[in-house]
Scaffold this active site. Structure first.
Site, short mmCIF file in Angstrom:
data_model
loop_
_atom_site.label_atom_id
_atom_site.label_comp_id
_atom_site.label_asym_id
_atom_site.label_seq_id
_atom_site.Cartn_x
_atom_site.Cartn_y
_atom_site.Cartn_z
N ALA A 44 23.16 42.97 45.38
CA ALA A 44 22.37 41.91 46.01
C ALA A 44 22.11 40.77 45.03
CB ALA A 44 21.06 42.48 46.52
N LYS A 128 48.00 34.89 64.86
CA LYS A 128 47.84 34.90 63.41
C LYS A 128 46.50 35.58 63.11
CE LYS A 128 47.90 31.93 59.30
NZ LYS A 128 46.60 32.38 58.76
N CYS A 450 40.80 7.31 30.20
CA CYS A 450 39.78 7.53 31.23
C CYS A 450 39.19 8.92 31.04
CB CYS A 450 40.40 7.40 32.63
SG CYS A 450 39.25 7.77 33.96
#
Length: 701
Positions: A44, A128, A450
């Site tokens: 959990a 499918k 960049c």
């Protein structure tokens, strides 16, 4: 502090930091669970970490990366199970999204095989199933192993878990079956069983599964087969891998034999002889979808004749003889609050819509792609608009249309930037000399100056399908790049030497988040990756249009880095260019991208520095003794026994390189009736010329 806030309260900077923290923590728990079988937290608690990470990525999709734990599920084997290499790869399918795509699919089959319009092209249609693919290998009628799809080449050994399914026999009934047969299909969970399982999960204080597919996948991949046996999993058989003898002459016949073996097969499967019939089956299955009792997300079409399937073969990632016709995406309406621009590793400026949160298909959506400048202008999308968004499967949500484009008081039209928002360089749309049109994508021209491009390229370089360097994840790459320690790939492999020489201050092992052990492990991981396959190396370079599948094609064709480099660096030579364009699956876009990349001096220098640090392994030799393996072949004239495309695919399957023009490097010219200038040039160059029959005699066909 950001760890205590709800995701919708985080700023982008806080979300980035929290995303990195969660990714690091989850990676540690994954290692403890999958490799050491010693989980440190409850299921959990682990699920809560993943849910928060997923929520951040939904709100900030720019954080999604191949290195993220959310992107690793269902890919390479986890290490939780043993690995099984598939004798025949489990490839994916191409997609069709509308009637025209289906007609095109049938048309491609007709053209590839050289069929007349009057010839019947029989195609099967079947639901499918939305589940988990599995492959079952039987030898002498006994199940010897079962595996998940994994990455298509290698899957996880889940034999004992699969044996707990009532739908999967451990021994085939008496019958005339092939000695070796790999039955492939889908493990799934019905809607009723899924609801009952979630009730039990909640009663036990555990989290409910999101959908039947996740429940099926999680149930099959339990470490303890006893846990899997308690989960209501089902199986449909619909395909096969290796078989020692043919199952049938047709797809329908082969699937019928699976039924005779005792496997469940889908009774909605049908054989059609026209596109109209295929579409009628598609619409019938779509209409029945809600009442089937299990999840499907489309209809799969396959050429019925197995000899046609063999002739059609495969492209890089999928068979030519099959396609998946997806159902329409689910849609919802919400407000577009803002438009942000993201910069990717190839410099592409991608507009992203920030949305008022809305639930689509059970998932809360806060962002959607706007694709490009033309799409925004064509749909006239503006900030403040009420828009329809759609989400299909795991595809990034997209804006479909504006609900009321004529409403009064609309905002101004969006002004798409002409400068990179990260580095300020010009952002241009390239002109395609062949089409005369502008590229739909505007790209930053800054290249590696960049910061956004550099960072994304470095992250791609170390990603799972590239160098896959353990311990060098998103956080480390971002930190090292921002500090200037790694500004090109070669710097990764000099990191240890620079650290030991005192060039990095403070030393890495003395920094927060690191230590002697973690740095030693990082350096070991880097050293382990100095040897890499040619296909992975090419993919790691991040060259536009040269991804995983294209890299594999290049590796298989050229065999070595030296041979590939010699070709890629000399694409101005017409013969070299023609040879590369002759590779089945390689188009102009990839060739032009390579030419542009190798033309730039700084790219060549970067490669030289990188290659000096590595050992690039040659591609594996093609596993056959074909007399044409490694030979360069050119086809010309009208072939009579097969189409040009079919001949080309057959030659490449035998290890030959197929070129489009004759040169001094050509080994054979296969000339049919009507051969002209190529035959003349072959004679001038002394290239051996074969008739079509002589070619078939040579290859033993």
């Amino acid at each position: 502090m950001s760890a205590l806030k709800d995701v919708d309260q985080l700023t982008e900077a806080e979300a980035r930091a929290e995303h990195a923290r969660l990714a690091r923590e989850i990676a540690g728990h994954d290692k403890a669970y999958y490799q050491s079988d010693a989980p440190k937290i409850s299921d959990a608690a682990y699920d809560a970490l993943r849910r928060k990470l997923e929520a951040i990525e939904v709100r900030f999709p720019q954080f999604i990366d191949l290195l993220s734990p959310t992107q690793r599920v269902g890919a390479v084997p986890s290490g939780k199970f043993g690995e099984i290499r598939h004798a025949v790869p489990m490839l994916s399918l191409g997609n069709a999204f509308n009637d025209e795509d289906v007609a095109d699919f049938v048309g491609r089959i007709r053209r590839f095989l050289g069929l007349a319009e009057s010839d019947v092209v029989a195609v099967t249609a079947e639901p499918k199933i939305d589940g988990l693919s599995a492959s079952l290998r039987y030898v002498g009628g006994k199940l010897v192993h079962g595996a998940t799809r994994g990455d298509g080449q290698t899957g996880e050994d889940v034999t004992q878990n699969l044996l707990t399914l009532d739908d999967i026999p451990d021994t085939l009934p008496p019958g005339d079956w092939p000695d070796v047969v790999e039955v492939r299909g889908e493990v799934y969970m019905s809607h009723a069983d899924f609801a009952a399982l979630n009730e039990r999960q909640i009663e036990a204080g555990k989290d409910a599964y999101k959908n039947p597919r996740n429940a099926a996948a999680g149930s099959l991949r339990q470490i303890d087969p006893k846990m899997t046996s308690q989960r209501p999993l089902r199986f449909f058989a619909y395909a096969w891998g290796e078989v020692s003898e043919p199952l049938s002459d047709t797809q329908m016949g082969a699937v019928a034999r699976f039924g005779e073996m005792g496997f469940p097969v889908n009774d909605l499967m049908a054989r059609c002889e026209t596109v109209e019939a295929l579409l009628a089956v598609y619409r019938d299955i779509e209409a029945r979808r809600a009442g089937l009792g299990y999840d499907i997300d489309g209809v799969v079409y396959k050429a019925d004749r197995l000899d046609w399937q063999e002739r059609l073969g495969f492209v890089a990632r999928a068979p030519r003889w099959a396609i998946a016709h997806k159902f329409p995406a689910e849609q919802a309406t919400t407000i577009l609050e803002a438009i942000d621009i993201q910069v990717g590793r190839t410099g592409a400026l991608t507009p992203v819509a920030r949305l008022t949160p809305v639930t689509v298909g059970g998932v809360v959506v806060t962002n959607a792609t706007l694709h490009n400048q033309d799409e925004i202008e064509r749909k006239d999308i503006r900030v403040g608009d009420t828009v329809v968004i759609q989400r299909a499967g795991d595809v990034i949500p997209q804006v479909v249309r504006v609900v009321d484009p004529d409403r009064p008081g609309r905002g101004e039209a969006f002004d798409f930037p002409t400068e990179c928002p990260v580095c300020g360089s010009q952002a241009l749309r390239e002109h395609d000399a062949k089409t005369g049109k502008l590229d739909v994508v505007r790209r930053c021209t800054g290249g590696l100056i960049c910061g956004a491009q550099l960072k994304e390229r470095l992250k791609h370089f170390v990603s799972r399908k590239a160098f896959d360097i353990e311990g060098l994840g998103i956080k480390q790459i971002e930190a090292f790049q921002e500090e200037g320690l790694i500004t090109e790939p070669a710097h990764i492999f000099t990191l240890k030497a620079r650290n030991e020489a005192g060039e990095i201050k403070p030393p890495l092992q003395e920094r927060e988040g690191f230590g002697e052990t973690s740095i030693r492990n990082l350096f070991t991981s880097i050293e382990d990756r100095r040897t890499i396959t040619l296909a992975r190396f090419l993919n790691a370079l991040g060259i536009r249009h040269v991804g995983e599948n294209t890299s594999a094609l290049f590796a298989r064709t050229y065999g070595s880095w030296a041979a590939f480099h010699a070709a890629a660096a000399n694409l101005s030579d017409e013969a070299v260019r023609a040879e590369m364009l002759g590779i089945d699956g390689i188009g102009n876009a990839a060739v032009e991208a390579l030419e542009q990349y190798f033309t730039e001096a700084h790219n060549r220098d970067l490669l030289d520095r990188l290659v000096a640090q590595l050992t690039i392994e040659d591609a594996e030799a093609i596993a056959n003794d074909s007399p044409v393996a490694g030979k360069t072949v050119v086809f010309t004239g009208a072939l009579e026994r097969m189409t040009r495309d079919e001949a080309k695919a057959k030659a490449q399957a035998l290890g030959a390189k197929v070129a489009g023009s004759v040169s001094g490097k050509t080994d054979y010219l296969v000339a049919g009736p009507g051969a002209g200038s190529k035959a003349k040039k072959a004679a001038e160059l002394g290239v051996e010329t074969l008739t079509e029959d002589e070619w078939f005699d040579l290859i033993g066909a």
